[in-house]
Design a protein around this motif. Structure first.
Motif: not given
Length: 217
Positions: A177-183, A193-203
């Motif tokens: 869900a979007e909440a997972c990635a947003t948090c 720690r990971y400024p270049d890592k951006v999660f999206e839904v289903n990652d």
């Protein structure tokens, strides 16, 4: 809050239900470890299948909590949610703010209860961990995490820790869900720690590791 206690009670009940399944693994475990079970002994259950059973329930409970509780909260880590209908905030500091735990925290609360029983353990593992307890530990977790992140498939194997043999399995932890990635994307530790890592839904955000101890029936 009452529904949090009910959720934890459900986790306890389902954990107890696993005990009979885990015990059935013993004969198979002895065979895989080089033992010779009695000819009249039951065949047992493949530990790989048992791990799949456990993961199915863990994944179902966490997904349901994320989609039907967290996603319906009015506030997520201090930010108003347009579609929120539950008058509560989902926050990492839930105990200090009278809010509700984030999905990873609810998962950890359940794992602490299950781990106390000693029949098996489970935990969240990630290359992009925020909580240091979720860092990969040992050769299996480090290798399995790299392979699973690359392939998106579960990784299973036998391992020995401190003289105890285990059947271990790691499954992809998906942002359902979007909440997972947003948090994760907005968490201060993640940003540092990971400024270049951006999660999206289903990652794939990491893995769920299950360790089943193998021993005599």
């Amino acid at each position: 809050m009452a529904f949090i206690e009910n959720w934890l009670t459900t986790i306890r009940t389902r954990t107890v239900a696993f005990i009979a399944i885990i015990l059935a693994v013993a004969v198979t475990a002895v065979s895989c470890a080089g033992g010779t079970p009695e000819a009249s002994a039951p065949a047992g259950i493949d530990p790989s299948k048992v791990a799949d059973y456990i993961h199915t329930v863990l994944e179902a409970d966490r997904t349901a909590y994320t989609k039907h509780v967290i996603s319906r909260a009015k506030v997520l880590e201090g930010k108003e949610k347009e579609a929120g209908v539950l008058d509560v905030e989902a926050t990492e500091g839930w105990q200090q703010t009278d809010g509700i735990p984030l999905p990873a925290q609810m998962f950890r609360l359940g794992s602490e209860i299950a781990n106390e029983a000693g029949y098996f353990t489970y935990n969240l593992i990630s290359e992009w961990y925020i909580n240091d307890n979720h860092a990969p530990k040992g050769d299996f977790e480090e290798t399995a995490l790299a392979t699973m992140t690359e392939t998106g498939e579960a990784v299973k194997d036998y391992q020995e820790i401190g003289g105890q043999k285990y059947y271990s399995a790691m499954y992809p932890d998906i942002a359902v869900a979007e909440a997972c990635a947003t948090c994760h994307n907005t968490h201060p530790v993640h940003l540092e720690r990971y400024p270049d890592k951006v999660f999206e839904v289903n990652d794939v955000m990491g893995g769920v590791v299950i360790n089943i101890p193998l021993g005599d029936a």
